[in-house]
Scaffold this motif. Structure first.
Motif, PDB file in Angstrom:
ATOM      1  N   GLU A 121      13.434  -0.830   5.431  1.00  0.00           N
ATOM      2  CA  GLU A 121      14.775  -0.661   4.993  1.00  0.00           C
ATOM      3  C   GLU A 121      14.515  -1.184   3.202  1.00  0.00           C
ATOM      4  O   GLU A 121      14.797   0.075   2.519  1.00  0.00           O
ATOM      5  CB  GLU A 121      15.420  -1.549   5.593  1.00  0.00           C
ATOM      6  CG  GLU A 121      16.891  -1.417   4.883  1.00  0.00           C
ATOM      7  CD  GLU A 121      18.237  -1.984   5.461  1.00  0.00           C
ATOM      8  OE1 GLU A 121      18.394  -2.556   5.513  1.00  0.00           O
ATOM      9  OE2 GLU A 121      18.385  -2.202   6.750  1.00  0.00           O
ATOM     10  N   GLU A 122      13.944  -1.933   3.014  1.00  0.00           N
ATOM     11  CA  GLU A 122      13.950  -2.244   1.504  1.00  0.00           C
ATOM     12  C   GLU A 122      13.107  -0.861   0.697  1.00  0.00           C
ATOM     13  O   GLU A 122      13.893  -0.309  -0.060  1.00  0.00           O
ATOM     14  CB  GLU A 122      12.994  -3.165   1.745  1.00  0.00           C
ATOM     15  CG  GLU A 122      12.389  -3.760   0.178  1.00  0.00           C
ATOM     16  CD  GLU A 122      11.934  -4.866  -0.476  1.00  0.00           C
ATOM     17  OE1 GLU A 122      11.445  -5.431  -0.985  1.00  0.00           O
ATOM     18  OE2 GLU A 122      10.902  -5.650   0.863  1.00  0.00           O
ATOM     19  N   THR A 123      12.021   0.098   1.427  1.00  0.00           N
ATOM     20  CA  THR A 123      11.563   1.569   0.658  1.00  0.00           C
ATOM     21  C   THR A 123      12.315   1.606   0.617  1.00  0.00           C
ATOM     22  O   THR A 123      12.655   2.788  -0.345  1.00  0.00           O
ATOM     23  CB  THR A 123      10.325   1.209   1.668  1.00  0.00           C
ATOM     24  OG1 THR A 123       9.168   0.723   1.341  1.00  0.00           O
ATOM     25  CG2 THR A 123       9.539   2.339   0.964  1.00  0.00           C
TER      26      THR A 123
ATOM     27  N   ILE B 182      14.794   1.396  -2.229  1.00  0.00           N
ATOM     28  CA  ILE B 182      14.218   1.413  -3.616  1.00  0.00           C
ATOM     29  C   ILE B 182      14.044   3.086  -4.037  1.00  0.00           C
ATOM     30  O   ILE B 182      14.109   3.647  -5.280  1.00  0.00           O
ATOM     31  CB  ILE B 182      12.851   0.740  -3.460  1.00  0.00           C
ATOM     32  CG1 ILE B 182      12.763  -0.575  -3.739  1.00  0.00           C
ATOM     33  CG2 ILE B 182      12.296   0.886  -4.974  1.00  0.00           C
ATOM     34  CD1 ILE B 182      11.975  -1.207  -3.068  1.00  0.00           C
ATOM     35  N   LEU B 183      13.720   3.275  -2.740  1.00  0.00           N
ATOM     36  CA  LEU B 183      13.554   5.006  -2.976  1.00  0.00           C
ATOM     37  C   LEU B 183      15.146   5.848  -2.740  1.00  0.00           C
ATOM     38  O   LEU B 183      14.760   6.671  -2.961  1.00  0.00           O
ATOM     39  CB  LEU B 183      11.678   5.437  -2.881  1.00  0.00           C
ATOM     40  CG  LEU B 183      10.752   4.934  -3.547  1.00  0.00           C
ATOM     41  CD1 LEU B 183       9.412   5.269  -2.549  1.00  0.00           C
ATOM     42  CD2 LEU B 183      10.389   4.788  -4.317  1.00  0.00           C
ATOM     43  N   ASN B 184      15.296   5.119  -2.171  1.00  0.00           N
ATOM     44  CA  ASN B 184      16.825   6.017  -1.613  1.00  0.00           C
ATOM     45  C   ASN B 184      15.712   7.360  -0.553  1.00  0.00           C
ATOM     46  O   ASN B 184      16.663   8.555  -1.159  1.00  0.00           O
ATOM     47  CB  ASN B 184      17.186   6.986  -2.927  1.00  0.00           C
ATOM     48  CG  ASN B 184      18.962   7.232  -2.499  1.00  0.00           C
ATOM     49  OD1 ASN B 184      19.309   7.108  -1.404  1.00  0.00           O
ATOM     50  ND2 ASN B 184      19.360   8.735  -3.081  1.00  0.00           N
TER      51      ASN B 184
ATOM     52  N   THR C  86      12.973   7.347   7.229  1.00  0.00           N
ATOM     53  CA  THR C  86      11.489   7.901   6.654  1.00  0.00           C
ATOM     54  C   THR C  86      10.521   7.095   6.262  1.00  0.00           C
ATOM     55  O   THR C  86      10.879   5.526   6.229  1.00  0.00           O
ATOM     56  CB  THR C  86      12.302   8.695   5.407  1.00  0.00           C
ATOM     57  OG1 THR C  86      12.350   9.376   5.561  1.00  0.00           O
ATOM     58  CG2 THR C  86      10.760   8.936   4.885  1.00  0.00           C
ATOM     59  N   ARG C  87       9.346   7.555   7.221  1.00  0.00           N
ATOM     60  CA  ARG C  87       7.695   6.696   6.640  1.00  0.00           C
ATOM     61  C   ARG C  87       7.080   7.300   5.891  1.00  0.00           C
ATOM     62  O   ARG C  87       7.217   8.426   5.843  1.00  0.00           O
ATOM     63  CB  ARG C  87       7.273   6.554   8.306  1.00  0.00           C
ATOM     64  CG  ARG C  87       6.037   5.466   8.359  1.00  0.00           C
ATOM     65  CD  ARG C  87       6.301   5.015   9.386  1.00  0.00           C
ATOM     66  NE  ARG C  87       5.029   6.437  10.390  1.00  0.00           N
ATOM     67  CZ  ARG C  87       3.647   7.061  10.130  1.00  0.00           C
ATOM     68  NH1 ARG C  87       3.259   6.342   9.144  1.00  0.00           N
ATOM     69  NH2 ARG C  87       3.877   8.029  11.036  1.00  0.00           N
ATOM     70  N   ILE C  88       6.648   6.090   4.396  1.00  0.00           N
ATOM     71  CA  ILE C  88       5.560   6.875   3.818  1.00  0.00           C
ATOM     72  C   ILE C  88       4.342   6.515   3.866  1.00  0.00           C
ATOM     73  O   ILE C  88       4.052   5.836   4.714  1.00  0.00           O
ATOM     74  CB  ILE C  88       5.596   6.198   2.459  1.00  0.00           C
ATOM     75  CG1 ILE C  88       6.815   6.340   1.779  1.00  0.00           C
ATOM     76  CG2 ILE C  88       4.412   6.151   1.411  1.00  0.00           C
ATOM     77  CD1 ILE C  88       7.163   5.472   0.583  1.00  0.00           C
TER      78      ILE C  88
END
Length: 174
Positions: free
Chosen positions: A49-51, A54-56, A61-63
């Motif tokens: 959730e933090e990522t 931060i990146l909207n 979604t998973r990087i």
């Protein structure tokens, strides 16, 4: 506050479906080189959730991978491979938002050949620049699509342009 602190563009970020295929494309089409991977597939610290905040990112979604590449001249390319529950196709030049970036080339026909051999598809053959402020002998451009759908413009501006008669400011050229 002064704009003296602004230096120029650092990099262009592009989300791709397959980072290895995109890397191969940029290496073959433009001679780009990998500098480093910021995130590798084995990293676990960029999910959640933090990522997303931060990146909207769309929730869930998973990087999976982030890779920084360099071109010989100009800004870097930061490739993102993300997997998410909702992802859209790349935009068309008529859509709102960032819709293409341009790569300056010395020989546009050779650049087109490299682009297509790497798996890209050009929309047309090279065209003379269409705006009166940019016309000049051998000033050409053409747009193409990468294998994953992003639009890239190839541009060559060897001749003086009419806009130069009206301002001391100049477009950037490598």
């Amino acid at each position: 506050m002064s704009t003296e602190t602004i230096r120029g563009m650092d990099h262009v970020g592009i989300t791709v479906s397959d980072i290895d295929e995109a890397t191969r494309f940029f290496e073959e089409a433009f001679g780009a080189e990998v500098i480093y991977d910021s995130v590798s597939r084995s990293d676990e610290d960029v999910k959640g959730e933090e990522t997303e905040n931060i990146l909207n990112l769309f929730p869930g979604t998973r990087i999976t991978t982030v890779r920084m590449m360099t071109l010989k001249h100009g800004p870097g390319l930061e490739l993102f491979e993300m997997k998410g529950p909702e992802q859209n196709q790349s935009v068309r030049p008529s859509d709102y938002g960032l819709q293409h970036f341009a790569v300056y080339v010395d020989n546009i026909n050779e650049a087109i050949s490299l682009f297509e051999r790497a798996g890209g598809k050009m929309f047309t053959s090279p065209q003379p620049l269409m705006f009166p402020t940019e016309v000049g002998d051998n000033n050409f451009f053409c747009y193409g699509r990468t294998p994953w759908g992003s639009v890239i413009e190839l541009i060559s501006l060897p001749s003086r342009m009419p806009y130069e008669d009206h301002t001391s400011l100049r477009r950037w050229k490598p």
